[in-house]
Write a protein that holds these residues in place. Structure first.
Motif, short mmCIF file in Angstrom:
data_model
loop_
_atom_site.label_atom_id
_atom_site.label_comp_id
_atom_site.label_asym_id
_atom_site.label_seq_id
_atom_site.Cartn_x
_atom_site.Cartn_y
_atom_site.Cartn_z
N MET A 44 -13.88 -11.74 -0.01
CA MET A 44 -12.75 -11.94 -0.92
C MET A 44 -12.04 -10.61 -1.17
SD MET A 44 -12.58 -13.61 -4.73
CE MET A 44 -13.36 -12.23 -5.55
N VAL A 45 -10.74 -10.64 -1.07
CA VAL A 45 -9.92 -9.46 -1.30
C VAL A 45 -9.29 -9.58 -2.68
CG1 VAL A 45 -7.96 -8.09 -0.53
CG2 VAL A 45 -9.43 -9.21 1.15
N THR A 46 -9.52 -8.57 -3.50
CA THR A 46 -8.90 -8.52 -4.83
C THR A 46 -7.84 -7.43 -4.83
OG1 THR A 46 -10.95 -9.26 -5.90
CG2 THR A 46 -9.28 -8.20 -7.29
N LEU A 47 -6.59 -7.84 -4.97
CA LEU A 47 -5.50 -6.88 -5.07
C LEU A 47 -5.35 -6.52 -6.54
CD1 LEU A 47 -3.19 -5.34 -3.67
CD2 LEU A 47 -1.74 -7.34 -4.03
N GLU A 48 -5.92 -5.38 -6.88
CA GLU A 48 -5.89 -4.99 -8.29
C GLU A 48 -4.48 -4.61 -8.72
OE1 GLU A 48 -8.68 -1.82 -8.38
OE2 GLU A 48 -10.42 -3.13 -8.13
N GLU A 49 -3.77 -3.96 -7.82
CA GLU A 49 -2.39 -3.60 -8.17
C GLU A 49 -1.68 -3.07 -6.92
OE1 GLU A 49 -0.76 -1.68 -12.09
OE2 GLU A 49 -1.24 -0.05 -10.70
N LEU A 50 -0.53 -3.64 -6.65
CA LEU A 50 0.40 -3.13 -5.65
C LEU A 50 1.70 -2.84 -6.38
CD1 LEU A 50 1.70 -2.57 -2.88
CD2 LEU A 50 1.96 -5.03 -2.58
N VAL A 51 2.08 -1.58 -6.41
CA VAL A 51 3.30 -1.16 -7.10
C VAL A 51 4.34 -0.78 -6.05
CG1 VAL A 51 4.34 0.43 -8.76
CG2 VAL A 51 1.97 -0.33 -9.06
N ILE A 52 5.45 -1.49 -6.06
CA ILE A 52 6.56 -1.24 -5.14
C ILE A 52 7.76 -0.77 -5.96
CG2 ILE A 52 8.10 -2.24 -3.40
CD1 ILE A 52 5.98 -4.37 -2.90
N ARG A 53 8.27 0.42 -5.62
CA ARG A 53 9.42 0.97 -6.34
C ARG A 53 10.63 0.95 -5.42
NH1 ARG A 53 5.03 3.83 -8.31
NH2 ARG A 53 4.89 3.82 -10.61
N LEU A 54 11.62 0.16 -5.85
CA LEU A 54 12.87 0.04 -5.09
C LEU A 54 13.91 0.98 -5.70
CD1 LEU A 54 13.02 -3.86 -4.89
CD2 LEU A 54 12.06 -2.28 -3.22
#
Length: 687
Positions: free
Chosen positions: A85-95
């Motif tokens: 199982m993959v847990t994406l704790e946080e992906l922050v994308i700044r545009l």
């Protein structure tokens, strides 16, 4: 290029200048530092210094394409063992200039996926591209909060839901002719799909705060919220879309519904079925007619209207609107315009619509073949569509400035870009009858419009159409025997001459034409002649002064625009064959001399002479007046002894009116000023 650093206590990978293709997106110039660390629970993944130089839609660079540059990102995730199982704790994308998106979620390989996305205080204006991109003279501010969820099951089925909320958005062009302030609203959606590749879902939008000014139209969204909903599906494999239902509503004004509709994705277009349920017409016209135009058309403030409005339309849309077939309805309508003397009651309208987009060469009449051609679906309704619609117009009572029309019903049939009245209809006209039709018009939206309508009315008293000041004094009666009015481009022409009984004489109208009918500069043109006009009746209706006898004459090339004549050639002559006594009053002689270029024979003593003489006999009247290039000339048509007379005295006694300066001419404005002084000097009218 990947480079590996010291693997203790984990592994660090460096990604430089990488490119990827993910679905419809192309990622160019990817850079990142990826750290992998083994733990008791599995593996932790961290991505730092992530940079995407360019994101392209479909990997195509073109003017107006969707493209974002210099996107930075960071990732924290964990992979659990033994489940994977993959847990994406946080992906922050700044545009750049837009803001930051935060994505969290979990994924179990082969079983499930869930991603939650959140974006706060995003500036969506910088995401607008292509047709949605505003021009340089526009200022837009679209701050928004975004939340969305993507859930996918083991079978491959998936669902995306979320909402976008706008708060205090605004826009305006450089001149503030189009502007919005304090705008607030939301968009909600739920989309789903599966392994069959058919995408379905529902979208809802609502704007409930702020104000919009669009040219002259104003809408307060707090008082009249606007909402939209759409439910349908897309089949990318087949290149088709369909809508099961949809609606656009302006609260308190109108609700437009979209019924089952379908079409193609590329090029985008299709057939739409639009319905406007019967609803009160008052609020709709108040919002979209009275309020926008009241400043320019003050009498709209006093207009009262009522009734129920509805519509049912089939629209074919491709490169614009290709075709429209359907009906507009008005039931139990009333219209009252006090300032214009208009009062309509019991109004029922089923207006048939048949619109066809015409190829440019046919629209301007310059088709090489000379034939009227259509684009898209052609000039006949499609086999899978409705037949050309039919309708009707009826009223119980109709009054226009004192003219009263009795109850009537007109059958209507749609033509391509037009309409026809297939049969003659008897219309009661203030105690008389007018036979109207058959007739029709076609291609009315183009400069090549054509049409005709037949009118039969023998006789027809036009007195009710005159101003109240002339009613009773003037009684024109027109004879329209099988007359036909023809529409040719921007001209309306009477096909045949007709006569008018006026002042006991006969007026022969040889030419009647209206040009530029759709322009404010519309122009009327008239050629006419007359005989046996009773001068006593004519002068009794004016303040000119009493004249007796019979009058003949003609007017040619009378051109009338903006409420005033711009050209004419007028001839007035007494009839020598008339046995009626010929006399002209002192007032008439004095006024004629002052209006023309002659000197008054009374030299300021007209008032005194009227004490002793009411009138004088005359032998002949002959006058020619011309208006051309804004200059007015008046000439006498009686020539004797080298003199030019407007009025020649009787054999025994009388007064001559001599044109002292035949070559004189004055501006038309000066002539109007002279005419306006007649009857305003306090002189009594001579009877």
């Amino acid at each position: 290029m990947l480079a590996m650093a010291d693997p203790v206590p984990g592994v660090t990978l460096h990604v430089e200048e990488a490119s990827y293709k993910i679905g419809p997106f192309a990622l160019e110039g990817v850079r990142a530092r990826i750290t992998l660390e083994r733990t008791a629970a599995g593996v932790r993944v961290q991505v730092d210094d992530g940079l995407l130089e360019r994101l392209l839609w479909d990997g195509v660079r073109s003017k107006g394409s969707f493209e974002i540059e210099n996107i930075s990102f960071q990732v924290r995730a964990a992979i659990s063992k033994p489940s994977g199982m993959v847990t994406l704790e946080e992906l922050v994308i700044r545009l750049p200039r837009v803001g930051a998106l935060v994505i969290r979620g979990t994924a179990v390989p082969g079983k499930s996926l869930r991603l939650d996305l959140q974006g706060l205080e995003l500036q969506l204006r910088h995401l607008l591209r292509g047709p949605l991109e505003p021009g340089r003279d526009w200022e837009l501010l679209f701050p928004a909060n975004l939340q969305a969820t993507w859930v996918q099951g083991a079978s491959g089925s998936w669902e995306i839901s979320g909402h976008l909320r706008l708060e205090k958005a605004s826009f305006h062009d450089s001149l503030f002719l189009h502007a919005g302030e304090g705008l607030g609203g939301s968009i909600r959606w739920r989309l789903e799909g599966g392994s069959g590749a058919i995408l379905g879902g529902r979208v809802e939008a609502r704007a409930s705060a702020g104000e919009i000014l669009w040219d002259r139209f104003y809408l307060n969204l707090s008082k009249h919220p606007v909402s939209m909903e759409l439910r349908g599906d897309v089949d990318p494999a087949a290149g088709r879309w369909s809508v099961q239902s949809g609606a656009l509503a302006v609260q308190g004004a109108a609700v437009i519904r979209l019924l089952h509709s379908s079409g193609a994705l590329a090029p985008l277009g299709g057939r739409f079925h639009v319905s406007l349920a019967d609803q009160e017409v008052g609020p709709l016209l108040d919002l979209f007619l009275r309020q926008p135009l009241e400043a320019e058309v003050p009498w709209l403030a006093a207009v009262r209207w009522a009734g129920r409005l509805g519509a049912d339309l089939h629209l074919w849309i491709g490169a614009g609107l290709e075709r429209a077939l359907g009906i507009f309805r008005l039931q139990d309508g009333t219209v009252r315009i006090p300032e214009k003397g208009v009062n309509l009651t019991g109004l029922h309208l089923e207006c048939p619509v048949w619109y066809e987009r015409i190829a440019p060469s046919a629209a301007d009449g310059s088709s090489p073949s000379g034939k009227r051609t259509g684009s898209g679906p052609g000039r006949v309704p499609p086999k899978d569509g409705p037949s050309p619609p039919v309708g009707r117009l009826s009223w119980q009572g109709a009054e226009f400035s004192g003219l009263k029309l009795g109850p009537a019903t007109l059958r209507l049939e749609a033509l391509p870009n037009g309409m026809r009245l297939p049969e003659a209809v008897r219309i009661p006209w203030d105690g008389q009858t007018v036979l109207l039709g058959p007739g029709g018009a076609q291609d009315v939206w183009t400069s090549n419009r054509q049409g005709q309508i037949r009118i039969h009315a023998v006789p027809l008293d036009l007195s009710p159409l005159l101003p109240p000041s002339l009613q009773g004094a003037v009684r024109p009666v027109v004879h329209l025997a099988d007359q036909e009015l023809r529409l040719q481009g921007e001209r309306i022409v009477a096909a045949r001459p007709f006569t008018v009984d006026l002042f006991s004489g006969t007026v022969n109208v040889e030419r009647l034409e209206v040009r530029h009918v759709l322009s404010e500069a519309r122009e009327g043109i008239l050629d006419a002649s007359w005989t046996d006009v009773d001068l006593e009746e004519l002068t009794r209706a004016t303040a000119f002064g009493r004249v007796t006898g019979k009058l003949k004459g003609r007017i040619t090339n009378l051109r009338f625009a903006y409420g005033a004549p711009i050209a004419f050639d007028l001839v007035l002559q007494s009839q020598d064959d008339s046995p009626v006594e010929r006399k002209i009053s002192v007032t008439a002689i004095d006024n004629l001399a002052q209006v023309g270029t002659a000197q008054s024979p009374f030299v300021g003593m007209a008032s005194l002479l009227k004490v002793f003489f009411k009138d004088f006999p005359y032998q002949k009247i002959g006058i020619r007046c011309r208006l051309e290039n804004d200059y007015f000339t008046i000439r006498g048509l009686v020539h004797e002894g080298g003199r030019e007379y407007l009025v020649r005295r009787g054999l025994v006694r009388g007064v001559n009116v001599i044109n002292q300066n035949p070559r004189n001419r004055i501006s038309w404005n000066d002539m109007v000023a002279r005419l306006s002084r007649i009857g305003k000097s306090g002189k009594a009218r001579v009877q």
